[in-house]
Design a protein around this motif. Structure first.
Motif, PDB file in Angstrom:
ATOM      1  N   ARG A 295       0.643  -1.409   0.002  1.00  0.00           N
ATOM      2  CA  ARG A 295       0.043  -0.051  -0.025  1.00  0.00           C
ATOM      3  C   ARG A 295       0.824   1.297   0.051  1.00  0.00           C
ATOM      4  N   ASP A 296       0.637   1.951  -0.969  1.00  0.00           N
ATOM      5  CA  ASP A 296       1.407   3.372  -1.029  1.00  0.00           C
ATOM      6  C   ASP A 296       0.476   4.415  -0.176  1.00  0.00           C
ATOM      7  N   GLU A 297       1.101   4.745   0.916  1.00  0.00           N
ATOM      8  CA  GLU A 297       0.289   5.503   1.838  1.00  0.00           C
ATOM      9  C   GLU A 297       0.206   7.042   1.352  1.00  0.00           C
ATOM     10  N   GLY A 298       1.191   7.469   0.496  1.00  0.00           N
ATOM     11  CA  GLY A 298       1.176   8.732   0.040  1.00  0.00           C
ATOM     12  C   GLY A 298      -0.223   8.769  -1.022  1.00  0.00           C
ATOM     13  N   ARG A 299      -0.224   7.754  -1.750  1.00  0.00           N
ATOM     14  CA  ARG A 299      -1.454   7.873  -2.940  1.00  0.00           C
ATOM     15  C   ARG A 299      -2.850   7.099  -2.699  1.00  0.00           C
ATOM     16  N   ASP A 300      -2.497   6.383  -1.240  1.00  0.00           N
ATOM     17  CA  ASP A 300      -3.785   5.530  -0.758  1.00  0.00           C
ATOM     18  C   ASP A 300      -4.224   4.657  -1.729  1.00  0.00           C
ATOM     19  N   GLU A 301      -3.070   3.832  -2.299  1.00  0.00           N
ATOM     20  CA  GLU A 301      -3.615   2.999  -3.534  1.00  0.00           C
ATOM     21  C   GLU A 301      -2.618   1.715  -3.171  1.00  0.00           C
ATOM     22  N   MET A 302      -3.370   0.515  -3.478  1.00  0.00           N
ATOM     23  CA  MET A 302      -2.728  -0.793  -3.286  1.00  0.00           C
ATOM     24  C   MET A 302      -2.250  -1.427  -4.585  1.00  0.00           C
ATOM     25  N   TYR A 303      -0.953  -1.798  -4.085  1.00  0.00           N
ATOM     26  CA  TYR A 303      -0.171  -2.539  -5.415  1.00  0.00           C
ATOM     27  C   TYR A 303      -0.233  -4.011  -5.118  1.00  0.00           C
ATOM     28  N   TYR A 304      -0.062  -4.987  -5.968  1.00  0.00           N
ATOM     29  CA  TYR A 304      -0.113  -6.203  -5.797  1.00  0.00           C
ATOM     30  C   TYR A 304       0.863  -6.932  -6.976  1.00  0.00           C
ATOM     31  N   PHE A 305       1.360  -8.169  -6.376  1.00  0.00           N
ATOM     32  CA  PHE A 305       2.034  -9.149  -7.304  1.00  0.00           C
ATOM     33  C   PHE A 305       1.174 -10.654  -6.887  1.00  0.00           C
ATOM     34  N   THR A 306       0.710 -11.448  -7.941  1.00  0.00           N
ATOM     35  CA  THR A 306       0.217 -12.636  -7.396  1.00  0.00           C
ATOM     36  C   THR A 306       0.663 -13.563  -8.190  1.00  0.00           C
TER      37      THR A 306
END
Length: 347
Positions: A295-306
């Motif tokens: 989670r990028d706290e600055g952008r408030d967005e979640m990124y992922y690798f699956t």
């Protein structure tokens, strides 16, 4: 506390974890190994755990049967770990009754291999922040069984169309065109097996559907023992949420299949078509995913690798390091700008 179930080694009492590579259950203490049949036999002989039906998004407390610590989960978590003694814990009440899965695809990729796949994939990504692939971050990669609803049916279709075949030739100073029109009919029956849909509201749809498809012919009848050593989620969605969407998709595919069977014509016009779905069935399965989130706290967005825990297929949504991009800009565009300025000066 009711609803807590762990699988233990019959030789030493240690916790059992499912080993994807060996397709067996292993004890980390005495190194004993057990097949699915052996675990199932032990499960039948053991006293049945008291089951509790609970749902919703509120947190619930369970007691670890090994060390007594309280385990906090939400309403859909079905398997987790005790963060104190690392004992695998299966919340059996979460997978009872209507929430009891029909099938499970066992993990075939172990954590070490999943980490290797991640490292190899990251070598090709130049502009990802180091925080995303730091050692502390990589340690967080988790094996999760996500819930899916699987739709099966038999699609029967009929299609009527008009098709033209055009012939052109030249004789002397004249050009001739002959158009023959044919009435074309197609009909057929097509079995449809296990069209998947994510059945967990809180799950990122791209995250859990990006690793599809699975080799469903290798599915096993569900046993809670497969969850030992992994995280698992219980479904909180059913066929009513996506039934119409899936049926529309199947009808469209069946119609396209009939249309694509009409060949050797210059043009085809569909006059009518009728697709009927019969022997419809919905089944519930848990499918394996290795997941790493950031989670990028600055952008408030979640990124992922699956990673598909069975086939190894990779899917990811990655953050971008703006500083690395600015360095690229400096390396490429600044020299070009300098050259242009020099050329302009000389001219």
């Amino acid at each position: 506390m009711s609803g807590v179930l762990t699988y233990k080694c019959s030789n030493c009492g240690g916790p059992l974890k499912f080993d994807p590579e060996k397709q067996k259950y292993a004890c980390e203490y005495c190194l004993s190994q057990f097949t699915q049949e052996q675990v199932a036999a032990e499960e039948k002989e053991a006293p049945r755990a008291e089951k509790a039906e609970k749902g919703g998004g509120e947190p619930f407390l369970y007691n670890c049967s090994s060390c007594g610590a309280e385990i906090v989960t939400d309403g859909t978590t079905a398997a987790t770990f005790c963060y104190y003694c690392h004992n695998p814990v299966i919340l059996s009440g979460r997978l009872s009754g209507e929430y009891n899965p029909d099938y499970v695809v066992p993990f075939a990729i172990e954590k070490e291999k999943a980490v290797d796949i991640f490292r190899l994939w990251m070598k090709k990504k130049r502009f990802v922040p180091k925080e995303f692939y730091s050692e502390d971050q990589i340690e967080k990669i988790s094996g999760v069984y996500f819930p899916y609803m699987l739709y099966s049916c038999r699609a029967e279709g009929r299609l009527n169309a008009s098709a033209d075949r055009v012939r052109v030739w030249v004789s002397g100073n004249h050009r001739y065109t002959e158009t023959q029109t044919f009435e074309v009919k197609r009909e057929g029956s097509m079995p449809v097996k296990f069209v998947p849909r994510n059945a967990l509201k809180k799950a990122n749809r791209e995250l859990v559907e990006g690793v599809l498809p699975y080799e469903t012919e290798k599915m096993k009848n569900f046993s809670m023992a497969y969850l030992s050593g992994f995280l698992a989620e219980r479904r909180d969605m059913g066929e009513q949420e996506f039934g119409d969407e899936v049926k529309t998709e199947v009808r469209s595919f069946a119609q396209d299949s009939l249309r694509n069977s009409i060949t050797s014509y210059d043009s085809v016009r569909i006059e009518s078509n009728d697709i009927r779905l019969k022997d419809e069935a919905w089944e519930y399965a848990l499918l394996p995913v290795w997941a790493l989130t950031y989670r990028d706290e600055g952008r408030d967005e979640m990124y992922y690798f699956t990673i598909n825990g069975q086939t190894g297929k990779v899917c990811g949504k990655l953050p971008v390091d703006k500083f690395k991009l600015s360095l690229l800009f400096a390396e490429i565009f600044v020299p070009i700008l300098i050259v242009l300025l020099i050329v302009g000066y000389l001219i």
